[in-house]
Design a protein around this motif. Structure first.
Motif, PDB file in Angstrom:
ATOM      1  N   GLU A 267       0.857  -1.127   0.157  1.00 53.09           N
ATOM      2  CA  GLU A 267       0.026  -0.069   0.017  1.00 53.09           C
ATOM      3  C   GLU A 267       0.797   1.189  -0.092  1.00 53.09           C
ATOM      4  OE1 GLU A 267      -3.067  -0.078  -0.516  1.00 53.09           O
ATOM      5  OE2 GLU A 267      -3.454   1.985  -0.365  1.00 53.09           O
ATOM      6  N   GLU A 268       1.927   1.329   0.648  1.00 53.69           N
ATOM      7  CA  GLU A 268       2.762   2.384   0.988  1.00 53.69           C
ATOM      8  C   GLU A 268       3.558   2.461  -0.406  1.00 53.69           C
ATOM      9  OE1 GLU A 268       4.551   3.586   4.596  1.00 53.69           O
ATOM     10  OE2 GLU A 268       5.506   4.838   3.827  1.00 53.69           O
ATOM     11  N   PHE A 269       3.949   1.263  -0.851  1.00 49.04           N
ATOM     12  CA  PHE A 269       5.027   1.338  -1.860  1.00 49.04           C
ATOM     13  C   PHE A 269       4.102   1.972  -3.242  1.00 49.04           C
ATOM     14  CE2 PHE A 269       6.068  -1.326  -5.735  1.00 49.04           C
ATOM     15  CZ  PHE A 269       7.494  -1.042  -5.972  1.00 49.04           C
ATOM     16  N   GLN A 270       2.950   1.552  -3.530  1.00 45.39           N
ATOM     17  CA  GLN A 270       2.213   1.890  -4.581  1.00 45.39           C
ATOM     18  C   GLN A 270       2.146   3.207  -4.647  1.00 45.39           C
ATOM     19  OE1 GLN A 270      -1.341   2.826  -5.359  1.00 45.39           O
ATOM     20  NE2 GLN A 270      -1.758   3.015  -2.959  1.00 45.39           N
ATOM     21  N   THR A 271       2.229   4.219  -3.490  1.00 47.50           N
ATOM     22  CA  THR A 271       2.176   5.752  -3.620  1.00 47.50           C
ATOM     23  C   THR A 271       3.274   6.267  -4.528  1.00 47.50           C
ATOM     24  OG1 THR A 271       3.432   5.797  -1.752  1.00 47.50           O
ATOM     25  CG2 THR A 271       0.933   5.654  -1.620  1.00 47.50           C
ATOM     26  N   TYR A 272       4.426   5.214  -4.730  1.00 45.25           N
ATOM     27  CA  TYR A 272       5.504   5.797  -5.503  1.00 45.25           C
ATOM     28  C   TYR A 272       5.590   5.476  -6.794  1.00 45.25           C
ATOM     29  CZ  TYR A 272       6.720   7.678  -0.938  1.00 45.25           C
ATOM     30  OH  TYR A 272       6.847   8.213   0.088  1.00 45.25           O
ATOM     31  N   LEU A 273       4.532   4.709  -7.312  1.00 47.09           N
ATOM     32  CA  LEU A 273       4.434   4.152  -8.510  1.00 47.09           C
ATOM     33  C   LEU A 273       3.810   5.373  -9.775  1.00 47.09           C
ATOM     34  CD1 LEU A 273       3.373   0.572  -7.855  1.00 47.09           C
ATOM     35  CD2 LEU A 273       5.644   1.400  -8.749  1.00 47.09           C
ATOM     36  N   ASP A 274       4.794   6.294 -10.020  1.00 48.02           N
ATOM     37  CA  ASP A 274       4.046   7.312 -10.932  1.00 48.02           C
ATOM     38  C   ASP A 274       4.799   7.360 -12.327  1.00 48.02           C
ATOM     39  OD1 ASP A 274       6.581   8.158 -10.063  1.00 48.02           O
ATOM     40  OD2 ASP A 274       5.941   9.779  -8.740  1.00 48.02           O
ATOM     41  N   GLY A 275       5.476   6.266 -12.900  1.00 47.08           N
ATOM     42  CA  GLY A 275       6.100   6.202 -13.916  1.00 47.08           C
ATOM     43  C   GLY A 275       6.266   4.863 -14.406  1.00 47.08           C
ATOM     44  N   ASP A 276       6.767   4.523 -15.818  1.00 42.09           N
ATOM     45  CA  ASP A 276       7.001   3.120 -15.910  1.00 42.09           C
ATOM     46  C   ASP A 276       8.309   2.713 -15.774  1.00 42.09           C
ATOM     47  OD1 ASP A 276       4.248   3.056 -17.168  1.00 42.09           O
ATOM     48  OD2 ASP A 276       4.957   3.886 -19.346  1.00 42.09           O
ATOM     49  N   LYS A 277       9.184   3.787 -15.160  1.00 43.46           N
ATOM     50  CA  LYS A 277      10.420   3.279 -14.569  1.00 43.46           C
ATOM     51  C   LYS A 277      10.567   4.103 -13.271  1.00 43.46           C
ATOM     52  CE  LYS A 277      13.315   6.186 -17.231  1.00 43.46           C
ATOM     53  NZ  LYS A 277      12.197   6.835 -18.267  1.00 43.46           N
ATOM     54  N   GLY A 278      11.395   3.211 -12.115  1.00 45.63           N
ATOM     55  CA  GLY A 278      11.604   3.850 -10.966  1.00 45.63           C
ATOM     56  C   GLY A 278      12.208   3.022 -10.121  1.00 45.63           C
TER      57      GLY A 278
END
Ligand SMILES: CSC[C@@H](O)[C@@H](O)C(=O)COP(=O)(O)O
Ligand SMILES: [Zn+2]
Length: 203
Positions: A152-163
């Protein structure tokens, strides 16, 4: 069109390469590669295996919820939910998670700041940051033992196709549009972490 078998071989080759770097100590680490869109399906490493060895039971074919598509006695990685989050929220094609001493020490040193920034280093260009004053910021999240909470916390940083996201005193998860890019980003991150630790030792 690349077949399931082709993606399997691609992920197995990446796994072998990361194993040669000794990035799977104590059975740590997990890897995933997307094999289908609509519905989203991916291959993920089986849980608890020695990832230094190449076997026919290294990966499971799972759906977007991380559930096996075919009958199997194998268990998907304990951290499959993080890979599910990546393929749900981005168009990434590959995601890699490893524990190294360097990524753990960096995550502890900078954990209270919630991130580590890199500026003025050539290798941040791996993340397509080309400007001279560009900053690569890698978030650091707490290592929640409850994996749904971690995801849940991890997914808040999924703002692009790479990271990339560091999990404190645990490891790093990177994702990219394909296996080549994900591995490139992982190697770049580990280079940057080792650089930072070396610099701190000298200064
Ligand atoms: C054996 S310690 C590492 C695990 O707790 C976990 O963090 C990890 O990366 C590997 O778990 P796995 O279930 O094999 O994918
Ligand atoms: Zn882990």
């Amino acid at each position: 069109m690349i077949t399931l078998r082709g993606r399997w071989e691609e992920l197995a080759d990446i796994k072998d390469e990361l194993a040669r770097r000794d990035w799977f100590m104590g059975t740590s680490g997990n890897l995933a590669i997307k094999v289908n869109d609509n519905p989203t399906e991916f291959l993920v490493t089986a849980s608890g295996k020695d990832k230094n060895k190449r076997t026919k039971e290294d990966f499971l074919h799972v759906n977007i919820n991380g559930e096996p598509i075919e009958e199997t006695i194998l268990k998907p990685s304990a951290e499959t939910l993080l890979h599910c989050a990546i393929y749900s929220k981005t168009s990434a094609g590959c995601s890699l998670h490893v524990h190294t001493v360097a990524n753990n020490v960096i995550s502890e040193l900078y954990g209270n700041q919630g991130k580590i920034n890199f500026q003025g280093l050539e290798l941040i260009k791996a993340f397509d940051l080309w400007e001279e004053d560009a900053i690569l910021s890698i978030p650091i999240i707490p290592n929640h033992a409850h994996i749904p909470r971690l995801a849940e916390e991890f997914q808040t940083y999924l703002d692009g196709d790479k990271g990339a996201v560091l999990i404190r005193n645990h490891g790093i998860t990177v994702w990219g549009r394909d296996g080549f890019e994900a591995k490139k980003l992982l190697e770049a991150c580990e280079f940057l972490f080792q650089y930072q630790l070396t610099l701190r030792q000298i200064k």
